[in-house]
Design a protein around this motif. Structure first.
Motif, short mmCIF file in Angstrom:
data_model
loop_
_atom_site.label_atom_id
_atom_site.label_comp_id
_atom_site.label_asym_id
_atom_site.label_seq_id
_atom_site.Cartn_x
_atom_site.Cartn_y
_atom_site.Cartn_z
N LYS A 209 1.22 -1.18 -0.21
CA LYS A 209 0.02 -0.23 0.23
C LYS A 209 0.46 0.94 -0.28
O LYS A 209 0.19 2.10 -0.74
N LYS A 210 2.30 1.31 1.09
CA LYS A 210 2.91 2.00 0.87
C LYS A 210 3.65 2.40 -0.97
O LYS A 210 3.57 4.04 -0.93
N ALA A 211 3.40 2.07 -1.20
CA ALA A 211 4.47 1.59 -2.31
C ALA A 211 3.58 2.15 -3.57
O ALA A 211 3.86 3.14 -4.75
N TYR A 212 2.10 1.86 -3.62
CA TYR A 212 1.06 2.13 -4.54
C TYR A 212 0.86 3.29 -4.56
O TYR A 212 0.25 4.74 -4.98
N GLU A 213 0.89 4.15 -2.87
CA GLU A 213 0.19 5.97 -2.31
C GLU A 213 1.14 6.29 -3.40
O GLU A 213 1.61 6.75 -3.63
N LEU A 214 2.76 5.64 -3.18
CA LEU A 214 4.16 6.56 -4.10
C LEU A 214 3.96 6.45 -5.22
O LEU A 214 5.41 6.84 -6.04
N GLY A 215 2.83 5.60 -5.17
CA GLY A 215 3.30 5.98 -7.58
C GLY A 215 3.11 4.42 -7.71
O GLY A 215 4.13 4.62 -9.42
N PHE A 216 3.84 3.57 -6.90
CA PHE A 216 4.95 2.78 -8.28
C PHE A 216 3.51 2.15 -8.75
O PHE A 216 2.09 1.66 -8.79
N PRO A 217 4.39 1.26 -10.39
CA PRO A 217 3.19 1.64 -10.76
C PRO A 217 2.53 0.32 -11.51
O PRO A 217 1.07 -0.48 -12.22
N LEU A 218 3.29 -0.97 -10.92
CA LEU A 218 2.88 -2.74 -10.96
C LEU A 218 2.17 -3.04 -9.82
O LEU A 218 2.08 -2.92 -9.09
N PRO A 219 1.80 -3.54 -10.60
CA PRO A 219 0.07 -4.18 -10.09
C PRO A 219 0.10 -6.35 -9.07
O PRO A 219 -0.12 -6.17 -9.13
N GLY A 220 2.01 -6.46 -9.10
CA GLY A 220 1.84 -7.48 -9.47
C GLY A 220 1.93 -8.64 -7.99
O GLY A 220 1.83 -9.31 -7.72
N LEU A 221 2.68 -7.48 -6.69
CA LEU A 221 2.74 -7.52 -5.52
C LEU A 221 0.87 -8.12 -5.24
O LEU A 221 0.38 -8.64 -4.07
N LYS A 222 0.43 -6.58 -5.56
CA LYS A 222 -1.50 -6.14 -5.24
C LYS A 222 -2.41 -7.68 -5.90
O LYS A 222 -3.05 -8.29 -4.68
N ASN A 223 -1.45 -7.85 -7.34
CA ASN A 223 -2.84 -8.97 -7.31
C ASN A 223 -2.35 -10.24 -6.60
O ASN A 223 -3.08 -11.37 -6.42
N LYS A 224 -0.64 -10.75 -6.09
CA LYS A 224 -0.61 -12.10 -6.03
C LYS A 224 -1.11 -12.03 -4.05
O LYS A 224 -1.91 -12.84 -3.77
#
Length: 208
Positions: free
Chosen positions: A181-196
């Motif tokens: 969640k921190k990574a995505y809040e900071l704008g990380f573009p790849l969804p792989g971790l979230k999907n896992k």
């Protein structure tokens, strides 16, 4: 990709940054440098990179002035915390299933040891080492390395993302989700971790 078990056994000693590893991995003093990669613009890194860290070297294709390992070795002796060169060295080691890349002076973990001794506060070095350890199957050591990297640079999206992957491998889903969640809040573009995490039933909203 994992190294063969007998190769893994040879790397255990080198995870230490103490006197034993110092003796094995050599002094940091070099005929040129050592220079700090983070001080680009203040020190002349280009004289090293232009000759020894060309695009083909970085891609792990071939050396420029000598063998591929020779150019990586020169780069990392002159600039021990050159995170991109460390990443290339790790990639070549994993690809070729060798803990010591031909024409380098030490096993791969020595170059990480030297980088940490030279720049213990460099988060990029810790994160790159963490990714290498994770690829070796050394999950606990990787998590420890990423923990330090996040402490040093908590607002880096890529470091948080990769820390999340390490915690996911450890099945520590709470911390994996926290860093995701921190990574995505900071704008990380790849969804792989979230999907896992979604696939594991450890996310609280649908994957996109």
């Amino acid at each position: 990709m994992k190294l063969l078990p007998y190769l893994l056994a040879g790397t255990v000693l080198l995870t230490s940054t103490g006197a034993q590893a110092l003796n094995y991995c050599g002094e940091l003093k070099n005929h040129y440098g050592p220079l700090d990669y983070r001080k680009r613009g203040q020190v002349n890194l280009e004289i090293v990179e232009g000759a020894h860290f060309t695009p083909e070297v970085e891609a792990g294709i071939k050396g420029n002035t000598s063998y591929l390992g020779g150019d990586l070795d020169y780069t990392l002796r002159a600039i021990p915390n050159h995170a991109r060169a460390l990443a290339t060295l790790a990639m070549v080691s994993l690809r070729d299933k060798q803990v010591k890349v031909p024409a380098t002076k030490w096993p791969v973990e020595c170059y990480f040891n030297r980088a940490i001794r030279f720049a213990p506060d460099d988060a990029a070095v810790r994160a790159t080492y963490g990714s290498y350890l994770l690829s070796l199957g050394k999950t606990n050591e990787a998590v420890n390395m990423f923990t330090t990297a996040v402490e040093l640079q908590p607002e880096d999206p890529t470091i948080n993302y990769n820390a999340g992957l390490a915690y996911l491998r450890k099945k520590d889903y709470d911390k994996a989700r926290l860093h995701a969640k921190k990574a995505y809040e900071l704008g990380f573009p790849l969804p792989g971790l979230k999907n896992k995490l979604v696939a594991a039933g450890k996310w609280d909203e649908p994957a996109r």
